[in-house]
Scaffold this motif. Structure first.
Motif, mmCIF file in Angstrom:
data_model
loop_
_atom_site.group_PDB
_atom_site.id
_atom_site.type_symbol
_atom_site.label_atom_id
_atom_site.label_comp_id
_atom_site.label_asym_id
_atom_site.label_seq_id
_atom_site.Cartn_x
_atom_site.Cartn_y
_atom_site.Cartn_z
ATOM 1 N N LEU A 1 40.972 41.760 -23.564
ATOM 2 C CA LEU A 1 41.019 42.024 -25.010
ATOM 3 C C LEU A 1 41.041 43.535 -25.254
ATOM 4 O O LEU A 1 41.770 44.027 -26.117
ATOM 5 C CB LEU A 1 39.819 41.398 -25.726
ATOM 6 N N GLU A 2 40.251 44.255 -24.474
ATOM 7 C CA GLU A 2 40.199 45.709 -24.648
ATOM 8 C C GLU A 2 41.523 46.349 -24.237
ATOM 9 O O GLU A 2 42.053 47.210 -24.948
ATOM 10 C CB GLU A 2 39.015 46.288 -23.870
ATOM 11 N N GLN A 3 42.068 45.868 -23.111
ATOM 12 C CA GLN A 3 43.370 46.393 -22.654
ATOM 13 C C GLN A 3 44.440 46.268 -23.729
ATOM 14 O O GLN A 3 45.285 47.127 -23.891
ATOM 15 C CB GLN A 3 43.860 45.579 -21.448
ATOM 16 N N SER A 4 44.419 45.154 -24.446
ATOM 17 C CA SER A 4 45.460 44.908 -25.456
ATOM 18 C C SER A 4 45.027 45.357 -26.850
ATOM 19 O O SER A 4 45.691 45.023 -27.825
ATOM 20 C CB SER A 4 45.826 43.418 -25.495
ATOM 21 N N MET B 1 46.154 47.971 -33.541
ATOM 22 C CA MET B 1 45.271 46.826 -33.288
ATOM 23 C C MET B 1 46.054 45.527 -33.437
ATOM 24 O O MET B 1 47.018 45.474 -34.182
ATOM 25 C CB MET B 1 44.112 46.838 -34.287
ATOM 26 N N SER B 2 45.591 44.494 -32.722
ATOM 27 C CA SER B 2 46.361 43.253 -32.775
ATOM 28 C C SER B 2 45.456 42.025 -32.631
ATOM 29 O O SER B 2 44.234 42.130 -32.591
ATOM 30 C CB SER B 2 47.448 43.273 -31.716
ATOM 31 N N ILE B 3 46.126 40.875 -32.567
ATOM 32 C CA ILE B 3 45.426 39.581 -32.609
ATOM 33 C C ILE B 3 45.596 38.869 -31.276
ATOM 34 O O ILE B 3 46.695 38.854 -30.718
ATOM 35 C CB ILE B 3 46.046 38.685 -33.710
ATOM 36 N N ALA B 4 44.524 38.238 -30.797
ATOM 37 C CA ALA B 4 44.628 37.335 -29.652
ATOM 38 C C ALA B 4 44.343 35.922 -30.119
ATOM 39 O O ALA B 4 43.426 35.693 -30.910
ATOM 40 C CB ALA B 4 43.629 37.718 -28.566
ATOM 41 N N VAL B 5 45.142 34.976 -29.636
ATOM 42 C CA VAL B 5 44.864 33.562 -29.877
ATOM 43 C C VAL B 5 44.243 32.997 -28.600
ATOM 44 O O VAL B 5 44.702 33.307 -27.499
ATOM 45 C CB VAL B 5 46.156 32.797 -30.232
ATOM 46 N N PHE B 6 43.183 32.198 -28.756
ATOM 47 C CA PHE B 6 42.567 31.488 -27.632
ATOM 48 C C PHE B 6 42.924 30.006 -27.795
ATOM 49 O O PHE B 6 42.660 29.419 -28.852
ATOM 50 C CB PHE B 6 41.036 31.582 -27.661
ATOM 51 N N ALA B 7 43.477 29.395 -26.755
ATOM 52 C CA ALA B 7 43.834 27.982 -26.848
ATOM 53 C C ALA B 7 43.689 27.309 -25.487
ATOM 54 O O ALA B 7 43.835 27.957 -24.451
ATOM 55 C CB ALA B 7 45.267 27.839 -27.355
ATOM 56 N N SER B 8 43.416 25.989 -25.527
ATOM 57 C CA SER B 8 43.225 25.234 -24.285
ATOM 58 C C SER B 8 44.212 24.082 -24.144
ATOM 59 O O SER B 8 44.232 23.430 -23.102
ATOM 60 C CB SER B 8 41.823 24.607 -24.243
ATOM 61 N N GLY B 9 44.981 23.793 -25.209
ATOM 62 C CA GLY B 9 45.725 22.536 -25.182
ATOM 63 C C GLY B 9 47.191 22.682 -25.498
ATOM 64 O O GLY B 9 47.902 23.507 -24.926
ATOM 65 N N SER B 10 47.625 21.882 -26.462
ATOM 66 C CA SER B 10 49.048 21.811 -26.781
ATOM 67 C C SER B 10 49.591 23.110 -27.387
ATOM 68 O O SER B 10 50.694 23.541 -27.087
ATOM 69 C CB SER B 10 49.260 20.638 -27.741
ATOM 70 N N GLY B 11 48.819 23.714 -28.261
ATOM 71 C CA GLY B 11 49.231 25.007 -28.809
ATOM 72 C C GLY B 11 50.154 24.931 -30.006
ATOM 73 O O GLY B 11 50.844 25.902 -30.316
ATOM 74 N N SER B 12 50.142 23.796 -30.726
ATOM 75 C CA SER B 12 51.033 23.727 -31.895
ATOM 76 C C SER B 12 50.583 24.716 -32.975
ATOM 77 O O SER B 12 51.420 25.304 -33.672
ATOM 78 C CB SER B 12 51.114 22.299 -32.441
ATOM 79 N N GLU C 1 41.814 43.250 -32.081
ATOM 80 C CA GLU C 1 40.833 43.375 -33.158
ATOM 81 C C GLU C 1 40.347 42.005 -33.639
ATOM 82 O O GLU C 1 39.184 41.835 -34.003
ATOM 83 C CB GLU C 1 41.448 44.132 -34.343
ATOM 84 N N TRP C 2 41.256 41.022 -33.666
ATOM 85 C CA TRP C 2 40.927 39.694 -34.194
ATOM 86 C C TRP C 2 41.121 38.629 -33.117
ATOM 87 O O TRP C 2 42.098 38.680 -32.376
ATOM 88 C CB TRP C 2 41.855 39.347 -35.363
ATOM 89 N N ILE C 3 40.219 37.647 -33.106
ATOM 90 C CA ILE C 3 40.367 36.505 -32.200
ATOM 91 C C ILE C 3 40.549 35.247 -33.042
ATOM 92 O O ILE C 3 39.714 34.935 -33.903
ATOM 93 C CB ILE C 3 39.132 36.346 -31.293
ATOM 94 N N VAL C 4 41.654 34.554 -32.785
ATOM 95 C CA VAL C 4 41.973 33.332 -33.521
ATOM 96 C C VAL C 4 41.864 32.161 -32.544
ATOM 97 O O VAL C 4 42.644 32.064 -31.593
ATOM 98 C CB VAL C 4 43.407 33.429 -34.095
ATOM 99 N N LEU C 5 40.880 31.295 -32.754
ATOM 100 C CA LEU C 5 40.729 30.127 -31.892
ATOM 101 C C LEU C 5 41.622 29.006 -32.418
ATOM 102 O O LEU C 5 41.578 28.683 -33.608
ATOM 103 C CB LEU C 5 39.276 29.648 -31.861
ATOM 104 N N ALA C 6 42.411 28.448 -31.530
ATOM 105 C CA ALA C 6 43.331 27.382 -31.951
ATOM 106 C C ALA C 6 43.308 26.293 -30.877
ATOM 107 O O ALA C 6 44.109 26.291 -29.950
ATOM 108 C CB ALA C 6 44.743 27.946 -32.125
ATOM 109 N N GLY C 7 42.311 25.401 -31.008
ATOM 110 C CA GLY C 7 42.157 24.369 -29.998
ATOM 111 C C GLY C 7 41.607 24.936 -28.704
ATOM 112 O O GLY C 7 42.004 24.533 -27.619
ATOM 113 N N TYR C 8 40.676 25.871 -28.819
ATOM 114 C CA TYR C 8 40.001 26.444 -27.646
ATOM 115 C C TYR C 8 38.748 25.607 -27.414
ATOM 116 O O TYR C 8 37.843 25.598 -28.246
ATOM 117 C CB TYR C 8 39.660 27.901 -27.922
#
Ligand code: GRF
Length: 197
Positions: A75-78, A1-12, A81-88
């Motif tokens: 998300l299912e393909q990868s 299982m792994s983590i996805a980050v959701f972001a819309s901007g700079s991504g720092s 397990e966890w979704i981390v929003l970072a400027g989404y």
């Protein structure tokens, strides 16, 4: 299982999290970036950091539900397990929430519940409050309303500008967010719905 980050901007925050995860050799890796803005700088960071990404433009979908269903297939393909929003810059809808309740976290640049929404730093600066800060919280259907996990204060000095305040807040974010996510994936933080009196 792994983590996805959701972001819309700079991504720092995305970059800080990936670098921390690699240094600490997380057993649950960050394996995916989901981005909804074709020109976002976070996409270049993903290339440089060699993290796979999907740029999914919500305007190409007939509804929010259709957009989120597409996101869910990735998300299912990868095996996320966890979704981390970072400027989404988008509210998570019920399509994703129903599958990931208690598994989505967000970082917000104020001490919630003060100054929710898009312009937290500017609003704290202009209010003007003497102390603002950073909040990490679980995501529910509201705007920055989910159960709070961690907060750290940042003092606003007389000589601060919006830009210097933003820099101070981002410094705290880059340190705090990876640590909280680390604790989360180790099972050290439990999700509880917010108590509503
Ligand atoms: C951060 O300030 C975060 O608190 C807010 O959006 C900003 C994202 O910055 N949710 P970056 O794209 O990670 O640089």
């Amino acid at each position: 299982m792994s983590i996805a980050v959701f972001a819309s901007g700079s991504g720092s925050n995305f970059q800080a999290m990936v670098e921390y995860a690699r240094r600490q050799q997380w057993s649950t890796p960050i394996s995916l970036l989901i981005c909804d803005q074709p020109k976002a700088k976070v996409l270049q960071r993903a290339e440089r950091l060699d993290i796979p990404y999907h740029m999914i433009d919500p305007r190409r979908f007939a509804s929010k539900r259709a957009y989120e269903e597409k996101v869910l297939t990735y998300l299912e393909q990868s095996r996320i397990e966890w979704i981390v929003l970072a400027g989404y810059m988008r509210l998570i809808g019920s399509t994703i929430l129903n599958k990931y309740e208690g598994k989505i976290v967000n970082i917000h640049p104020s001490l919630l519940p003060a100054f929710p929404g898009l312009h937290a730093i500017e609003q704290a600066f202009h209010y003007p409050v003497k102390v603002s800060g950073v909040t990490v919280h679980f995501v529910d259907e509201g705007m920055d309303t989910g159960p709070i996990i961690a907060q750290e204060a940042v003092t606003i000095e007389d000589q601060d500008t919006i830009e210097s305040l933003r820099a101070k807040i981002q410094q705290v974010e880059h340190r705090l967010y990876p640590k909280v996510v680390d604790q989360l994936i180790q099972g050290k933080i439990q999700y509880r719905r917010r108590r509503v009196e």
